[in-house]
Scaffold this active site. Structure first.
Site, PDB file in Angstrom:
ATOM      1  CG  HIS A  97      48.911  53.871  41.032  1.00  0.00           C
ATOM      2  ND1 HIS A  97      50.252  53.877  41.322  1.00  0.00           N
ATOM      3  CD2 HIS A  97      48.731  54.843  40.098  1.00  0.00           C
ATOM      4  CE1 HIS A  97      50.855  54.804  40.596  1.00  0.00           C
ATOM      5  NE2 HIS A  97      49.950  55.402  39.847  1.00  0.00           N
ATOM      6  CB  CYS A 109      51.818  52.869  37.871  1.00  0.00           C
ATOM      7  SG  CYS A 109      52.395  54.519  37.495  1.00  0.00           S
ATOM      8  CD  GLU A 154      55.357  54.321  35.052  1.00  0.00           C
ATOM      9  OE1 GLU A 154      54.668  53.908  35.989  1.00  0.00           O
ATOM     10  OE2 GLU A 154      54.932  55.077  34.175  1.00  0.00           O
TER      11      GLU A 154
END
Ligand code: CAA
Length: 391
Positions: free
Chosen positions: A237, A115, A83
């Site tokens: 994450h 992400c 990203e």
């Protein structure tokens, strides 16, 4: 219909930057109590790229050991997830393909959804392997997380790349069906094309992440997934380490489970060792969590591991993997430790100068200072073209 073919992560390697900024230096600069960084967000330091490092050099450094060990004959696809893209048209993976000397008979593409991109890449790779089990897919997740100086996001930067070799009969982790998936149109974090640093609504982003945890889990259950108690560990994450703890408590609470600290630590602690010192690596973060778990845990052979991939904006996926017996013989624990330990510590002034650095946009010849000691470097921007070199 579920297939009997086992497909998953055959090898995994990560790379990070030349430099590191300890949070003590940031706290001394902005007058923040260090407890907020060390305990509140759970970060000790963050990786900072040298002037001649970017997502391509990091991605190549992460992927090179996989190609060195397994060769490139079976690799017909490279999927590069990021990203922090460096070009609106050309896939960063094409530069990596060239730096690694991969065969021309390869398809290369770049994927983006904040992400979450690397998880999309992993799932697409699994689909390709099911179509032709002789093939392996090289998935590269590479990102430089950058927020404005003196903004709340500044403490949650970082940079790293993880390369995954995806194939049949994997040596590390078999990825299971089903997945729970979730999408919601929210503006929690985004980066317009004209900005280098991301924009974020910090508290909104935490709320959106927690909603996605609930949404993916609900779908995972409806798709016939495992029970919460079956997992040996949970790889979330990790935009900052404490976010994984918030997410896991939320998941346990919303399912009527105990959230005693011993249980939460047992489920998470080993997944966070790398993130605590590397910082947010965006697409790579979940898989940095997996690397940390595999490198630090006692034998996990045959155990189920959960993955929660969240990409702002937002898309998320909850899925499971089974650790393959014998996996420990294939780990790169020593190399991973060296990648972290070799970083040179920056003082705040040098970090700030690197953060402010950007290329002129005049199309001239702009060499970069030779800073990285890594194998791959961004040597210049010349005639609007990025020039890479291998040592
Ligand atoms: N000692 C111990 N703890 C302290 C403390 C001290 N002296 N001072 C503060 N804290 C604690 C606070 O209580 C708080 O903990 P809780 O969240 O558990 O209440 C924590 O430290 C952070 O404090 P604040 O909320 O006041 O911090 P902040 O306003 O500066 O913002 C942030 C924190 C929102 C994470 C900000 O750094 C930010 O915007 N980061 C970028 C966005 C982000 O990472 N979002 C995560 C979800 S989005 C995502 O996951 C995608 C992605 O990669 C971006």
């Amino acid at each position: 219909m579920a297939s009997a073919l086992a497909v998953g992560i055959h090898d995994l390697s990560f790379a990070t930057t030349e430099f590191v900024l300890p949070h003590t230096a940031l706290a001394a600069h902005n007058g923040t109590d260090i407890g907020k960084y060390h305990l509140g967000i759970g970060q000790r330091s963050m990786s900072v790229p040298a002037a001649d490092e970017d997502i391509v050099t990091l991605g190549a450094a992460a992927a090179a050991p996989l190609i060195a060990r397994h060769g490139s004959d079976a690799v017909r696809t490279v999927v590069f997830a990021t990203e922090s893209s460096i070009d609106q048209a050309k896939a960063a993976g094409v530069y990596v393909h060239s730096l690694l000397g991969l065969p021309s008979a390869t398809r290369v593409v770049e994927l983006k959804q904040a992400c979450y991109g690397a998880t999309a890449a992993l799932q697409f790779a699994i689909g390709l392997v099911h179509r032709d089990p002789a093939q392996r897919v090289l998935v590269i997740a590479s990102d430089v997380s950058k927020y404005d100086l003196d903004s709340p996001g500044e403490a949650t930067q970082g940079a790293a790349a993880v390369a995954l070799l995806v194939g049949a009969d994997p040596a590390l982790v078999r990825i299971e069906e089903p997945s729970g998936v979730f999408t919601a149109d929210v503006m929690d974090f985004w980066r317009p094309n004209y900005r280098e640093a991301a924009l974020v609504d910090g508290q909104e982003s935490i709320t959106a992440y927690l909603q996605a945890v609930e949404g993916t889990w609900k779908d995972y259950v409806e798709q016939g997934g495992r029970k919460l108690d079956e997992f040996a560990a949970f790889c979330y994450h990790q935009p900052f380490t404490k976010m994984a703890y918030k997410a896991h408590r939320h998941l346990l609470n919303s399912n009527g489970h105990d959230t005693d600290e011993a249980r939460v630590a047992r489920d998470l602690a080993l997944t966070t060792a790398y993130n605590t010192v590397v910082g947010n690596s965006y697409t790579a973060s979940v898989y940095l969590g997996l690397a940390s778990l595999l490198d630090h845990a006692d034998d996990l052979s045959g155990r189920a591991v959960a993955f929660l991939s969240y990409g702002s904006g937002s898309v998320a996926e909850f899925f499971a993997g089974t650790v393959v017996p014998g996996y420990r013989a294939h780990l790169r624990t020593q190399e991973h430790r060296e990648a972290i330990d070799r970083r040179e510590t920056l003082d705040y002034a040098r970090y700030r100068a690197l953060h402010r650095r950007s290329f002129p946009t005049d199309g001239g010849d702009h060499p970069t200072p030779a800073q990285t000691t890594g194998r791959y470097r961004l040597a210049a921007l010349r005639g609007h073209k990025r020039i890479y070199e291998t040592r």
